[in-house]
Design a protein around this motif. Structure first.
Motif, PDB file in Angstrom:
ATOM      1  N   ALA A  98       0.834  -1.209   0.000  1.00 29.93           N
ATOM      2  CA  ALA A  98       0.000   0.000   0.000  1.00 29.93           C
ATOM      3  C   ALA A  98       0.865   1.254   0.000  1.00 29.93           C
ATOM      4  O   ALA A  98       0.552   2.227  -0.693  1.00 29.93           O
ATOM      5  N   GLY A  99       1.956   1.226   0.750  1.00 31.04           N
ATOM      6  CA  GLY A  99       2.873   2.363   0.768  1.00 31.04           C
ATOM      7  C   GLY A  99       3.467   2.655  -0.597  1.00 31.04           C
ATOM      8  O   GLY A  99       3.745   3.801  -0.933  1.00 31.04           O
ATOM      9  N   ALA A 100       3.638   1.603  -1.391  1.00 34.41           N
ATOM     10  CA  ALA A 100       4.171   1.755  -2.753  1.00 34.41           C
ATOM     11  C   ALA A 100       3.061   2.014  -3.772  1.00 34.41           C
ATOM     12  O   ALA A 100       3.330   2.188  -4.958  1.00 34.41           O
ATOM     13  N   GLY A 101       1.812   2.021  -3.300  1.00 29.80           N
ATOM     14  CA  GLY A 101       0.685   2.228  -4.210  1.00 29.80           C
ATOM     15  C   GLY A 101       0.413   1.037  -5.111  1.00 29.80           C
ATOM     16  O   GLY A 101      -0.239   1.174  -6.151  1.00 29.80           O
ATOM     17  N   ALA A 102       0.875  -0.139  -4.707  1.00 30.72           N
ATOM     18  CA  ALA A 102       0.748  -1.345  -5.529  1.00 30.72           C
ATOM     19  C   ALA A 102      -0.492  -2.140  -5.114  1.00 30.72           C
ATOM     20  O   ALA A 102      -0.398  -3.155  -4.430  1.00 30.72           O
ATOM     21  N   PHE A 103      -1.642  -1.669  -5.526  1.00 37.11           N
ATOM     22  CA  PHE A 103      -2.903  -2.349  -5.226  1.00 37.11           C
ATOM     23  C   PHE A 103      -3.202  -3.331  -6.360  1.00 37.11           C
ATOM     24  O   PHE A 103      -4.092  -3.133  -7.167  1.00 37.11           O
ATOM     25  N   ASP A 104      -2.431  -4.399  -6.380  1.00 42.19           N
ATOM     26  CA  ASP A 104      -2.530  -5.380  -7.454  1.00 42.19           C
ATOM     27  C   ASP A 104      -3.198  -6.659  -6.952  1.00 42.19           C
ATOM     28  O   ASP A 104      -3.748  -6.704  -5.846  1.00 42.19           O
ATOM     29  N   GLY A 105      -3.146  -7.678  -7.766  1.00 43.70           N
ATOM     30  CA  GLY A 105      -3.770  -8.947  -7.407  1.00 43.70           C
ATOM     31  C   GLY A 105      -3.188  -9.544  -6.136  1.00 43.70           C
ATOM     32  O   GLY A 105      -3.918 -10.126  -5.321  1.00 43.70           O
ATOM     33  N   TRP A 106      -1.871  -9.434  -5.947  1.00 43.17           N
ATOM     34  CA  TRP A 106      -1.240  -9.949  -4.734  1.00 43.17           C
ATOM     35  C   TRP A 106      -1.752  -9.215  -3.496  1.00 43.17           C
ATOM     36  O   TRP A 106      -1.990  -9.830  -2.460  1.00 43.17           O
ATOM     37  N   PHE A 107      -1.893  -7.899  -3.623  1.00 46.04           N
ATOM     38  CA  PHE A 107      -2.401  -7.116  -2.499  1.00 46.04           C
ATOM     39  C   PHE A 107      -3.775  -7.636  -2.083  1.00 46.04           C
ATOM     40  O   PHE A 107      -4.013  -7.913  -0.905  1.00 46.04           O
ATOM     41  N   TYR A 108      -4.667  -7.788  -3.053  1.00 49.05           N
ATOM     42  CA  TYR A 108      -6.036  -8.200  -2.720  1.00 49.05           C
ATOM     43  C   TYR A 108      -6.126  -9.660  -2.302  1.00 49.05           C
ATOM     44  O   TYR A 108      -6.964 -10.014  -1.468  1.00 49.05           O
ATOM     45  N   ALA A 109      -5.250 -10.499  -2.817  1.00 49.55           N
ATOM     46  CA  ALA A 109      -5.235 -11.903  -2.383  1.00 49.55           C
ATOM     47  C   ALA A 109      -4.795 -12.010  -0.927  1.00 49.55           C
ATOM     48  O   ALA A 109      -5.437 -12.696  -0.116  1.00 49.55           O
TER      49      ALA A 109
END
Length: 144
Positions: free
Chosen positions: A102-113
């Motif tokens: 989240a700090g890197a702004g990486a709201f990707d599939g891994w984040f949501y999984a």
């Protein structure tokens, strides 16, 4: 003193965990990425308060339970290793991973999984801690 310390530390720890859980859900559902990132960043900082409370609750609980026997205390003793293992193996690493993403702004599939895993295991811990609180209240009521 332990009879006061244990329920206070346990209740505050449970309240913090519920706050983490609800903050995550509410920010994901109703807020933008900036607030989600803020919530995910704050949660690991909350460990600085949560960890000592859990340690106090655990230490005081083991001391209080030493002379006790019975169905309720046995159930609490069975749940505690599951709660601790869940927190150490799943919830803390998930929270740190999500804070970094989240700090890197990486709201990707891994984040949501990982977010989904964290929510499921967080709900399990809340339920187990709630059951321990319920059983503790029943034990206290029996002593009165």
């Amino acid at each position: 003193m332990l009879k006061t310390l244990h329920p206070v530390a346990g209740a505050l720890a449970l309240a913090i965990i519920v706050t983490f859980f609800l903050s995550t859900i509410l920010s994901e559902l109703f807020a933008g990425p900036a607030l989600v990132a803020q919530v995910k960043t704050w949660i690991p900082w909350g460990f600085l308060l949560l960890a000592p409370l859990l340690a106090l609750a655990g230490f005081s609980g083991f001391r209080l339970a030493r002379p006790m026997r019975g169905r309720l205390i046995a159930a609490k003793r069975r749940r505690m290793p599951l709660i601790a293992l869940n927190g150490i193996v799943v919830l803390i690493p998930s929270a740190l991973f999500l804070a970094a993403k989240a700090g890197a702004g990486a709201f990707d599939g891994w984040f949501y999984a990982v977010q989904a895993v964290e929510l499921v295991f967080g709900a399990v811990n809340i339920a187990l801690m709630g059951l321990n609180m319920r059983d503790g209240l029943r034990m206290t009521a029996k002593r009165r």
